[in-house]
Design an enzyme around this catalytic site. Structure first.
Site, PDB file in Angstrom:
ATOM      1  N   GLU A   1       0.856  -1.185   0.000  1.00 42.53           N
ATOM      2  CA  GLU A   1       0.000   0.000   0.000  1.00 42.53           C
ATOM      3  C   GLU A   1       0.902   1.248   0.000  1.00 42.53           C
ATOM      4  O   GLU A   1       1.945   1.268   0.645  1.00 42.53           O
ATOM      5  CB  GLU A   1      -0.874   0.000   1.269  1.00 42.53           C
TER       6      GLU A   1
ATOM      7  N   LYS B   1      -9.928   0.439  -1.560  1.00 48.66           N
ATOM      8  CA  LYS B   1     -10.081   0.067  -0.149  1.00 48.66           C
ATOM      9  C   LYS B   1     -11.493   0.394   0.341  1.00 48.66           C
ATOM     10  O   LYS B   1     -11.994   1.512   0.155  1.00 48.66           O
ATOM     11  CB  LYS B   1      -9.034   0.830   0.663  1.00 48.66           C
TER      12      LYS B   1
ATOM     13  N   CYS C   1      -4.485  -3.403   4.098  1.00 47.44           N
ATOM     14  CA  CYS C   1      -4.014  -2.950   5.414  1.00 47.44           C
ATOM     15  C   CYS C   1      -5.062  -3.072   6.521  1.00 47.44           C
ATOM     16  O   CYS C   1      -5.360  -4.155   6.991  1.00 47.44           O
ATOM     17  CB  CYS C   1      -3.499  -1.508   5.296  1.00 47.44           C
TER      18      CYS C   1
END
Length: 504
Positions: free
Chosen positions: A261, A321, A372
């Site tokens: 990321e 995301k 993440c």
């Protein structure tokens, strides 16, 4: 008596903390919960609530110490807010302790508390769930049956049974020995039963995946450093180093490569320089590469994107995301917060959440991209697996929290997700910990933190789904309903008892 309750609660909170990474003393989780139960048992709901709050503060302060990288005030506010959920659970537990088989009902309440923490406020905060302390323990295999909620339930049940035995043993009477022995036997049976859980076997298919960790120049909130594009160049250079190692025969040729990321700190859609650097590095390695980019959406917004970059055709399919970090990627209650809190301006452009799972076709496989923070969210990981993602590729940027207890906690989540869904996990992080985790949850390769590193790993491709993947949130809802129903029955009985006493 009150001092003993406080001491038991504090000891339980500390024991629970030691079960989490980096210490990983997993057995301390059921022991800690046993102490917490002992501190609450027999207390009135109001007293149990503040005892539960105190215990949670003792547990969460060190467990979430990584938040201090943002600021001590944020750390204390987060711990204070999350501890409210434990206080509510403790108050309800004080009611169910009056019922028979209360260890079962207590376990259900614990699951409900963790579910609520993952839901509110502002999208929830499901970190530090008990399940995430059990990524390599006798309880781990429960993840394949009912996901993280069932693991948390099993640990809470085990701890409650140990407390039951201790409390029964403190009573006089000829049956005290039996009352102690039976729950201890049941407590031991809870983790041992996982040995009978069948695990899916190998399917004979593999894929070679390159993992790149480029490192970043700065630390804390200033991890990007002062020089533009340095993070991008670091990861491009490390990708080229991987390509050179492949040409020299030091590493096998990858089928695809995964970068972390934020592996580019410049939007490659809008900046020709960034696009050129990425294109050159991907052409050098010669296979589809997963880039982590923050890309502009209009003039005021952005997206945290997992972007497939083809060596011939450039940028293609992507995943945005879904679970964004509050105050990191977007600012809740923006107008008020920005007016009162100067640090909130560091967020800059406000991120927009994606609404589709991360199944991305790359070379010979469809990977499951998870970004993440969202590894803590059950439905996000499960949705990616159900969409066909295998193996899972976890991209992360932990540079703000380097050398804190966050990277090892996140690695523990990767390990549990691997077992939960029978999927290999490849993790690429800017500063570490990057890793390859087998479907059985064992780490086969990992990096140190704050170094540039890379490797090519042979990863099994699994398609068989676990029971947990198929049934989804059903076990969690069943356990929560069980705990809530028990609390309702206990409250109703208490009210009836009170009415009878007033009538008499």
């Amino acid at each position: 008596m009150l001092l003993a309750r406080v001491a038991a609660g504090v000891a339980g909170g500390l024991a629970l903390y030691t079960a989490f990474p980096p210490l990983d003393w997993w057995l301390c989780a059921p022991l800690g919960i046993a102490l917490i139960v002992a501190s609450l048992y027999g207390a009135r709901p109001r007293r149990a609530a503040w005892l539960g709050y105190l215990t949670a503060v003792v547990f969460l302060l060190p467990t979430l110490a990584w938040v201090r990288a943002i600021g001590d005030d944020v750390w204390l506010m987060l711990v204070g807010t999350e501890s409210v959920f434990y206080a509510a659970m403790a108050a309800l537990a004080a009611l169910v302790f009056r019922l028979r088989a209360w260890p079962l009902w207590f376990g259900g309440l614990w699951v409900a508390m963790e579910w609520a923490r993952g839901l509110v406020p502002i999208g929830g905060f499901p970190w530090a769930r008990v399940a995430f302390s059990q990524s390599e323990s006798l309880f781990t295999e429960y993840a394949a049956l009912g996901g993280a909620p069932l693991v948390s339930f099993a640990v809470a049940l085990c701890g409650a049974l140990l407390a039951y035995a201790a409390l029964a043993g403190s009573r006089a009477g000829s049956r005290a020995g039996w009352r102690r022995a039976a729950p201890v036997a049941l407590a031991l049976a809870v983790p041992v039963l996982t040995l009978a859980i069948p695990r899916p076997g190998d399917e004979g298919r593999t894929v070679n995946i390159g993992i790149v960790q480029g490192n970043v120049p700065g630390r804390g909130m200033g991890f990007l450093g002062d020089e533009p594009a340095v993070v991008l160049r670091n990861h491009a250079n490390e990708t080229k180093r991987l390509a050179q190692a492949v040409r020299e025969g030091k590493l096998p040729k990858p089928d695809l490569v995964a970068l972390p990321e934020n592996s580019t700190d410049i939007d490659p859609y809008r900046d020709p320089y960034a696009r050129q650097i990425i294109q050159e590095s991907v052409q050098d390695v010669g296979v589809p590469t997963l880039i982590g980019a923050v890309v502009a959406i209009g003039e005021e917004n952005r997206a945290t994107r997992s972007l497939v970059w083809d060596p011939k055709n450039g940028p293609g399919a992507y995943y945005d995301k879904q679970h964004l970090v509050p105050f990191g990627e977007y600012t809740p209650f923006k107008d008020i917060v920005l007016a009162l809190w100067q640090r909130a301006n560091l967020v800059g452009r406000q991120s927009i959440a994606g609404d589709k799972p991360g199944d991305l076709k790359m070379g010979p496989v469809t990977i499951g991209a998870v970004n993440c923070y969202e590894v803590a969210y059950d439905e996000t990981v499960r949705g990616t697996v159900r969409a066909g993602g295998t193996p899972l590729v976890m991209q992360a940027n932990n540079a703000t929290y380097a050398l804190s207890n966050l990277p090892p906690q996140q690695l523990a989540m990767y390990k549990l997700r691997a077992v939960e869904h029978n999927r290999a996990v490849v993790a690429a992080a800017t500063t570490g910990i990057s890793a390859y985790i087998r479907p059985d949850g064992k780490v086969s390769w990992r990096t140190r933190e704050l170094v540039a590193d890379m490797n090519v790993v042979k990863v099994p491709v699994r398609t068989q789904e676990t029971i947990a993947t198929r049934v989804g949130a059903a076990p969690e809802w069943a356990l929560m309903m069980m705990g809530a129903a028990a609390a309702g029955v206990a409250a109703w009985r208490g009210r009836r008892r009170g009415d009878r006493m007033r009538n008499d």
